[in-house]
Design a protein around this motif. Structure first.
Motif, PDB file in Angstrom:
ATOM      1  N   ILE A   1       0.768  -1.397   0.207  1.00 56.10           N
ATOM      2  CA  ILE A   1       0.189   0.054   0.046  1.00 56.10           C
ATOM      3  C   ILE A   1       0.975   1.278   0.080  1.00 56.10           C
ATOM      4  N   GLU A   2       1.993   1.123   0.209  1.00 49.72           N
ATOM      5  CA  GLU A   2       2.953   2.106   0.277  1.00 49.72           C
ATOM      6  C   GLU A   2       4.269   1.728  -0.507  1.00 49.72           C
ATOM      7  N   MET A   3       5.011   2.652  -1.255  1.00 46.79           N
ATOM      8  CA  MET A   3       6.198   2.518  -2.021  1.00 46.79           C
ATOM      9  C   MET A   3       7.010   3.755  -2.058  1.00 46.79           C
ATOM     10  N   GLU A   4       8.167   3.469  -2.400  1.00 46.19           N
ATOM     11  CA  GLU A   4       9.196   4.473  -2.234  1.00 46.19           C
ATOM     12  C   GLU A   4       9.486   4.784  -3.955  1.00 46.19           C
ATOM     13  N   VAL A   5       9.161   6.174  -4.319  1.00 43.67           N
ATOM     14  CA  VAL A   5       9.406   6.678  -5.487  1.00 43.67           C
ATOM     15  C   VAL A   5      10.025   7.974  -5.484  1.00 43.67           C
ATOM     16  N   ASP A   6      11.465   7.773  -6.259  1.00 46.64           N
ATOM     17  CA  ASP A   6      12.138   9.222  -6.168  1.00 46.64           C
ATOM     18  C   ASP A   6      12.479   9.545  -4.849  1.00 46.64           C
ATOM     19  N   GLY A   7      12.699   8.668  -3.985  1.00 53.73           N
ATOM     20  CA  GLY A   7      13.060   9.329  -2.541  1.00 53.73           C
ATOM     21  C   GLY A   7      12.112   9.572  -1.761  1.00 53.73           C
ATOM     22  N   GLN A   8      10.712   9.441  -2.020  1.00 56.35           N
ATOM     23  CA  GLN A   8       9.480   9.766  -1.308  1.00 56.35           C
ATOM     24  C   GLN A   8       8.743   8.644  -1.090  1.00 56.35           C
ATOM     25  N   VAL A   9       8.055   8.613   0.093  1.00 59.56           N
ATOM     26  CA  VAL A   9       6.983   7.375   0.207  1.00 59.56           C
ATOM     27  C   VAL A   9       5.817   7.747  -0.472  1.00 59.56           C
ATOM     28  N   VAL A  10       4.978   7.099  -1.082  1.00 62.29           N
ATOM     29  CA  VAL A  10       3.700   7.081  -1.643  1.00 62.29           C
ATOM     30  C   VAL A  10       2.879   6.262  -0.935  1.00 62.29           C
TER      31      VAL A  10
END
Length: 115
Positions: free
Chosen positions: A2-11
């Motif tokens: 339900i969460e992932m890290e994209v470009d150094g930010q948690v989505v």
């Protein structure tokens, strides 16, 4: 997931975004696209590419519940998560749980894009 890290930010797709559409695209290969709107109203999409063996399951509660007939996306959870079921023949097996039902499928790729 339900969460992932994209470009150094948690989505956080579960807590900080609203699932607005589930689409199946057919060309050039089958894709399953989950469209979201984040807390600021910005669109994003999670795309599963080269999808095979796609199935959609909707139980009686999903099909006939009061939330399905007249739900307000900003007030209820629309996306419950993605489960990675493992790999077979170089493809990942996934289960996507949403307010309207459950999708299961194999996919050759997964991409996330803010658009």
């Amino acid at each position: 997931m339900i969460e992932m890290e994209v470009d150094g930010q948690v989505v956080d797709l579960h807590g900080e975004a609203t699932l607005t559409a589930i689409e199946v695209a057919c060309l050039p290969s089958v894709e399953l696209i989950l469209r979201f709107r984040d807390a600021e109203g910005q669109p994003a999409r999670l795309t599963f590419g080269a999808v095979t063996e796609l199935s959609f399951r909707q139980d009686e509660d999903d099909a006939n519940g009061p939330l399905v007939q007249a739900w307000e996306p900003d007030l209820v959870e629309t996306f419950y998560g993605v489960e990675f079921e493992g790999r077979e023949h170089g493809r990942g097996w996934f289960e996507v749980r949403a307010i309207t039902g459950v999708l299961t499928f194999a996919a050759g790729s997964v991409t996330f894009r803010r658009s």
